[in-house]
Design an enzyme around this catalytic site. Sequence first.
Site, PDB file in Angstrom:
ATOM      1  N   GLU A  94       1.074  -1.069  -0.070  1.00 21.74           N
ATOM      2  CA  GLU A  94      -0.281   0.006   0.111  1.00 21.74           C
ATOM      3  C   GLU A  94       0.959   1.392  -0.522  1.00 21.74           C
ATOM      4  OE1 GLU A  94      -3.944  -1.490   2.273  1.00 21.74           O
ATOM      5  OE2 GLU A  94      -3.046   0.132   3.071  1.00 21.74           O
ATOM      6  N   ASP A 113      -5.212  10.432   9.642  1.00 21.63           N
ATOM      7  CA  ASP A 113      -4.064   9.894   9.181  1.00 21.63           C
ATOM      8  C   ASP A 113      -3.381  10.171  11.274  1.00 21.63           C
ATOM      9  OD1 ASP A 113      -3.196   8.172   7.628  1.00 21.63           O
ATOM     10  OD2 ASP A 113      -3.922   9.946   6.739  1.00 21.63           O
ATOM     11  N   TYR A 161     -10.572  -4.108   3.274  1.00 24.63           N
ATOM     12  CA  TYR A 161      -9.902  -3.067   4.817  1.00 24.63           C
ATOM     13  C   TYR A 161     -10.713  -2.502   5.486  1.00 24.63           C
ATOM     14  CZ  TYR A 161      -5.702  -0.207   6.718  1.00 24.63           C
ATOM     15  OH  TYR A 161      -4.954   0.409   7.506  1.00 24.63           O
TER      16      TYR A 161
END
Lengths: 399, 262
Positions: free
Chosen positions: B47, B58, B173
Amino acid sequence: MDRYDFPDARGHFGPYGGVYVAETLMTALAELNEEYARAKADPAFWEEFRYELKHYVGRPSPIYHAKRWSELLGGAQVYLKREDLNHTGAHKVNNTIGQALLARRMGKKRVIAETGAGQHGVASATVAARYGMECVVYMGAEDVKRQSPNVYRMKLLGATVVPVESGSKTLKDAMNEAMRDWVTNIDSTFYIIGTAAGPHPYPMLVRDFQTVIGEECKVQMPEMIGRQPDVVVACVGGGSNAIGMFYPYIGVDGVRMVGVEAGGNGIETGRHAAPLSVGKPGVLHGFRSYLMFDEDGQISDTHSVSAGLDYPGVGPEHSYLKDIGRAEYTAINDDEALKAFHDLCRYEGIIPALESSHALAWAAKVAPTMSKDQVILVNLSGRGDKDINTVASLSGLTL
Amino acid sequence: MSRIAACFAALAGKKALIPFITAGDPHPEQTVGLMHGLVEGGADIIELGVPFSDPMADGPVIQRASERALAHKVGLRHVLEMVAEFRKTNATTPVVLMGYLNPLCAMGYAEFAKRAAAAGVDGMLTVDCPPEEAEELAAALQQENIDPIFLLAPTTPAERVAEIARHARGYVYYVSLKGVTGAGNLDIDDVARKIAALRQHIQVPIGVGFGIRDGATARAIAVTADAVVVGSRLVQEIEAATPETARERLTSLVAELKAAIS
Ligand SMILES: Cc1ncc(COP(=O)(O)O)c(C=O)c1O
């Protein structure tokens, strides 16, 4: 104009708006949407909202005919919608009360907020104190410096102010950090977004809480002058005071609507915050709208003398109103806004917020081109007490 | 068969290791070398983070990686060049780009899909584009046989899992915790229960990421997941290394993680 009924069920205003967030937030937003639908249909919710606006905020806010200033300008008559007289000093509190009531319905005891000028932070800290909730406010480190009186006000009200050091250290970065807090504390926390932006349903519910501004104007103007104004004008940061003013007028033919963005040092310098004037459609902070970004899609740094307009995006409904031509958008530079700021102080005895001074400056520019029996209604979205340090330092003084 | 499907088929039930690094971190000239280093260590899929100015999902570690890459002005078009360069000597390891939607808006979805396919990209995970908003992007990707990789979260209810399952390609995911990348509040038992529930709806392999920091957590997650994604821990390794040692240190860390899940 044909029937205007936006957003659609999925939060879209034409191609704008929507729910562009990470999966973790999707369910929380769906729950908020459902709870808001229930609240919207519940007369007791609106009764309490109106009670708070009347007794706590001091609404309705008056409309004031700025006669001396109008005479000086020598054209159209300028009227001011006095949101600066609200408790906490700006329109922001209309929205924070609405969202705090929603938070309470949802059983959330902790609220978070992002803030630029600090007005939304203060309004959030205020309602958190009022309803007994914990409050954390994210504020760009740059803005913490520019708006120190508001930082202290938030602390007095019991809120925790977290300076955000990432990125450009302004409003957009504060919003990133608030989103990060929200995904981490999603079960306990209600995110009070401060403008008519963010993922659906925020642009809709912030608008609905702010439309009290325009609704009052629609009643007050006929009482004062026997008709509606020719133009309504408001500054546009994320767009909440503007949409609050515009929305009730969308279906009223003959009322021109003008949104004023921050031209900063001038559009041609690139140092501004005017996405509707020169941006392109893009996605940030959960919604699609006009946005300022470079060829790689990186969000541009913005500049404005007013922290509350220093944001690279704009609420999605304004993008739609621009595209369909129902509202016009233009930009006013720092210098022009500062001149209007000083003129209102000296000719009317009113210290306006630097954000609102952008709308005033547009009126100052256009009033002389209109006739004396025409009327411009300016949304004076806030008072300028918070800005006196900024204005003093621009005049070479330290307080 | 796509590279991602071929990769899982070849593993035949063994667990995949999916390391994440940000393209351009610490320097654009190192990225292709680091990608090969990940493969040497045993990476099954890579990734590759596309640097973005406002990485809302993030934590501090990957935010800093993005900032280091942006200091060298690394954007989506450069990331695609890096993948093309990597493909010159590696034709099998799937590469999935992970990033935010606006750089794709800026390039245009169709243009992006075309250029990504030409570069050898296999999947696109767009953090801030849930299936509800993905119609146009997914169609553009499908046109070029690039898999849209979707996220599932601890907060995703069963009906939504079923809906996302209809759109999922390649793998899904599962975000193992409520929080941002690199957070420290991973609950292994909770993840195991969730994955069992996800399997009722999800046909493609299930990868798990966010908060996996060492061999022990990787092994525990791999008991139930098909793939383990490790990001912040690797980025920290890059941060701590010198330009000379970064590749070597990444390779040995990936090897350690791979051994733990094998
Ligand atoms: C007084 C005032 N007006 C306007 C704004 C801009 O926000 P909006 O465009 O949402 O009204 C702010 C933001 O802080 C403000 O404090």
